[in-house]
Scaffold this active site. Structure first.
Site, mmCIF file in Angstrom:
data_model
loop_
_atom_site.group_PDB
_atom_site.id
_atom_site.type_symbol
_atom_site.label_atom_id
_atom_site.label_comp_id
_atom_site.label_asym_id
_atom_site.label_seq_id
_atom_site.Cartn_x
_atom_site.Cartn_y
_atom_site.Cartn_z
ATOM 1 N N ASP A 112 0.839 -1.200 0.000
ATOM 2 C CA ASP A 112 0.000 0.000 0.000
ATOM 3 C C ASP A 112 0.874 1.251 0.000
ATOM 4 O O ASP A 112 2.018 1.226 0.465
ATOM 5 C CB ASP A 112 -0.866 0.042 1.270
ATOM 6 N N ARG B 225 -1.073 -0.714 -8.756
ATOM 7 C CA ARG B 225 -2.412 -0.242 -8.394
ATOM 8 C C ARG B 225 -2.421 1.287 -8.474
ATOM 9 O O ARG B 225 -1.572 1.948 -7.860
ATOM 10 C CB ARG B 225 -2.753 -0.668 -6.968
ATOM 11 N N HIS C 5 -13.801 3.868 -7.367
ATOM 12 C CA HIS C 5 -15.248 3.612 -7.425
ATOM 13 C C HIS C 5 -15.914 4.588 -8.369
ATOM 14 O O HIS C 5 -17.124 4.650 -8.466
ATOM 15 C CB HIS C 5 -15.856 3.756 -6.015
HETATM 16 P P1 FDA Z 1 -14.004 9.406 -5.165
HETATM 17 O O1 FDA Z 1 -13.984 9.185 -3.685
HETATM 18 O O2 FDA Z 1 -13.615 10.729 -5.720
HETATM 19 O O3 FDA Z 1 -15.445 9.017 -5.673
HETATM 20 C C1 FDA Z 1 -15.738 9.184 -7.052
HETATM 21 C C2 FDA Z 1 -17.136 8.724 -7.337
HETATM 22 O O4 FDA Z 1 -17.257 7.329 -7.062
HETATM 23 C C3 FDA Z 1 -18.222 9.370 -6.521
HETATM 24 O O5 FDA Z 1 -18.577 10.623 -7.024
HETATM 25 C C4 FDA Z 1 -19.335 8.349 -6.650
HETATM 26 O O6 FDA Z 1 -19.945 8.478 -7.908
HETATM 27 C C5 FDA Z 1 -18.579 7.046 -6.614
HETATM 28 N N1 FDA Z 1 -18.543 6.523 -5.247
HETATM 29 C C6 FDA Z 1 -17.524 6.611 -4.373
HETATM 30 N N2 FDA Z 1 -17.843 6.035 -3.196
HETATM 31 C C7 FDA Z 1 -19.106 5.578 -3.346
HETATM 32 C C8 FDA Z 1 -20.033 4.898 -2.504
HETATM 33 N N3 FDA Z 1 -19.731 4.578 -1.241
HETATM 34 N N4 FDA Z 1 -21.246 4.583 -2.992
HETATM 35 C C9 FDA Z 1 -21.588 4.926 -4.247
HETATM 36 N N5 FDA Z 1 -20.762 5.589 -5.086
HETATM 37 C C10 FDA Z 1 -19.556 5.902 -4.653
HETATM 38 N N6 FDA Z 1 -5.335 5.159 -1.031
HETATM 39 C C11 FDA Z 1 -4.048 5.384 -0.677
HETATM 40 O O7 FDA Z 1 -3.683 6.535 -0.402
HETATM 41 N N7 FDA Z 1 -3.157 4.343 -0.610
HETATM 42 C C12 FDA Z 1 -3.514 3.061 -0.930
HETATM 43 O O8 FDA Z 1 -2.682 2.165 -0.865
HETATM 44 C C13 FDA Z 1 -4.860 2.828 -1.328
HETATM 45 N N8 FDA Z 1 -5.285 1.582 -1.650
HETATM 46 C C14 FDA Z 1 -6.550 1.425 -2.189
HETATM 47 C C15 FDA Z 1 -6.959 0.174 -2.673
HETATM 48 C C16 FDA Z 1 -8.184 0.036 -3.289
HETATM 49 C C17 FDA Z 1 -8.580 -1.292 -3.844
HETATM 50 C C18 FDA Z 1 -9.047 1.163 -3.426
HETATM 51 C C19 FDA Z 1 -10.368 1.050 -4.131
HETATM 52 C C20 FDA Z 1 -8.679 2.377 -2.913
HETATM 53 C C21 FDA Z 1 -7.448 2.509 -2.278
HETATM 54 N N9 FDA Z 1 -7.061 3.734 -1.745
HETATM 55 C C22 FDA Z 1 -5.756 3.918 -1.359
HETATM 56 C C23 FDA Z 1 -8.076 4.804 -1.530
HETATM 57 C C24 FDA Z 1 -8.125 5.756 -2.695
HETATM 58 O O9 FDA Z 1 -6.962 6.537 -2.733
HETATM 59 C C25 FDA Z 1 -9.331 6.699 -2.573
HETATM 60 O O10 FDA Z 1 -9.227 7.440 -1.406
HETATM 61 C C26 FDA Z 1 -10.667 5.990 -2.581
HETATM 62 O O11 FDA Z 1 -10.666 4.923 -3.475
HETATM 63 C C27 FDA Z 1 -11.768 6.960 -3.016
HETATM 64 O O12 FDA Z 1 -11.504 7.423 -4.308
HETATM 65 P P2 FDA Z 1 -12.378 7.024 -5.604
HETATM 66 O O13 FDA Z 1 -11.393 6.753 -6.692
HETATM 67 O O14 FDA Z 1 -13.280 5.935 -5.316
HETATM 68 O O15 FDA Z 1 -13.087 8.371 -5.983
#
Ligand code: FDA
Length: 303
Positions: free
Chosen positions: A134, A184, A227
């Site tokens: 990570d 990732r 997501h």
């Molecule tokens: P964001 O939070 O901007 O959401 C974008 C859109 O996704 C929203 O507008 C909505 O449409 C949809 N969405 C998001 N959450 C939702 C929900 N609960 N229900 C419905 N829709 C939703 N970070 C880090 O710093 N170090 C790491 O090692 C990791 N590892 C990691 C592994 C995996 C598998 C994931 C998925 C994430 C990480 N992260 C991470 C976290 C990552 O950096 C980030 O904070 C989260 O994934 C949230 O970002 P999104 O890309 O989902 O977009």
């Protein structure tokens, strides 16, 4: 602003201890965390593995003493033994945080964490699975990437994580998009200063798209951790003719996870478990105001 406040709270030892010892928070936390015990986490992993891949994370970070770092390492070795014994290793890998393995200890912390991670990689290899390292806050990026480089000498399947919100990441993607390199790509979950990170959502999303293009055009194995519907669609288009996987967090958009898996995509769920859930949970609240409302409503209904 709410995000910054929650991420500051995530670092508070007092709040952390109060929350982690409160029975009230537990059912709410369970939406994102697969229980405190290995057995309960393995039961969830087995269920998920019916149609998805999994990466299990033994919760913990910023370990403050050697004994804790050793205990975290042992917890991963025990997890990997169970994955092997229960026939789950083909579908379930592990994610580790180097700060849980001793990285910030004085007097050789990074070397200690890399040694501990090497023990975990060796056991993962024996059991037939892989490890992803990570990424944590930006002060650790260089040390983490250096550890991954070292681990890959013996275990080339070790995964790296890059955060699109960091200004440096497009260049890191180019450097890591090499044959066999599992990378990732996530947006990034920490509260970083503008000197090193994009702070506007639009900028982060644009950076994610640029990074994705680099990884998809490269020779490695992209792991698209988001997501975000727009980015998922973009990745699907860019990656139509190549090997890659989607990744999402346990408890977030489970229907979309199942939909992607059913449509033939490789879909991996990040599955945390253990008692040290507070910082992880606060980062999830910080990502989405709706999660804060969910938490407050559930909390209020229990009083
Ligand atoms: P964001 O939070 O901007 O959401 C974008 C859109 O996704 C929203 O507008 C909505 O449409 C949809 N969405 C998001 N959450 C939702 C929900 N609960 N229900 C419905 N829709 C939703 N970070 C880090 O710093 N170090 C790491 O090692 C990791 N590892 C990691 C592994 C995996 C598998 C994931 C998925 C994430 C990480 N992260 C991470 C976290 C990552 O950096 C980030 O904070 C989260 O994934 C949230 O970002 P999104 O890309 O989902 O977009």
């Amino acid at each position: 602003m709410l995000r910054s406040a929650l991420l500051t709270a995530a670092r508070s030892p007092g709040l952390r201890s109060a929350a982690e010892h409160s029975a009230l928070t537990r059912p709410i936390v369970n939406r994102f965390v697969a229980g405190e015990q290995l057995d309960s986490a393995l039961a969830v992993a087995r269920e998920l593995a019916a149609d998805r891949l999994v990466s299990m994370d033994h919760l913990g970070e910023n370990t403050e003493d050697r004994a804790q770092a050793d205990a975290a390492t042992e917890a991963y070795l025990a997890l990997l033994d169970r994955l092997g014994a229960e026939g789950l290793a083909a579908k379930v890998e592990v994610s580790v945080k180097l700060s849980a393995l001793g990285q910030s200890l004085p007097g050789g912390g990074p070397a200690l964490a890399t040694d501990n991670a090497a023990r975990i990689c060796a056991r993962a290899h024996t059991e037939g699975t892989t490890v992803t390292v990570d990424m944590e806050d930006h002060t650790t990026t260089d040390a983490n990437l250096e550890s991954v480089r070292e681990l890959r000498r013996d275990w080339p399947g070790t995964g790296a994580v890059l955060q699109a919100y960091l200004r440096r990441t497009e260049a890191d993607c180019a450097a890591l998009a090499r044959p066999g390199s599992r990378v990732r790509l996530c947006k990034g979950a920490y509260d970083e200063p503008a000197s090193v990170a994009f702070r506007e959502r639009r900028e982060v999303d644009e950076s994610y798209r640029r990074c994705l293009r680099v990884l998809m055009a490269g020779e490695g194995y992209p792991m698209v951790a988001t997501h975000d519907p727009a980015l998922i669609q973009h990745a699907g288009e860019l990656g139509a003719a190549r090997d890659f996987e989607f990744q999402m967090l346990y408890g977030v958009r489970p229907e979309e996870q199942r939909r992607l898996a059913a449509s033939g995509h490789r879909m991996r769920v990040y599955l945390p478990y253990g008692s040290a859930w507070f910082p992880y949970f606060m980062r999830r609240l910080g990502e989405r105001p709706a999660n804060v409302m969910f938490f407050l409503r559930s909390f209020a209904s229990r009083h």
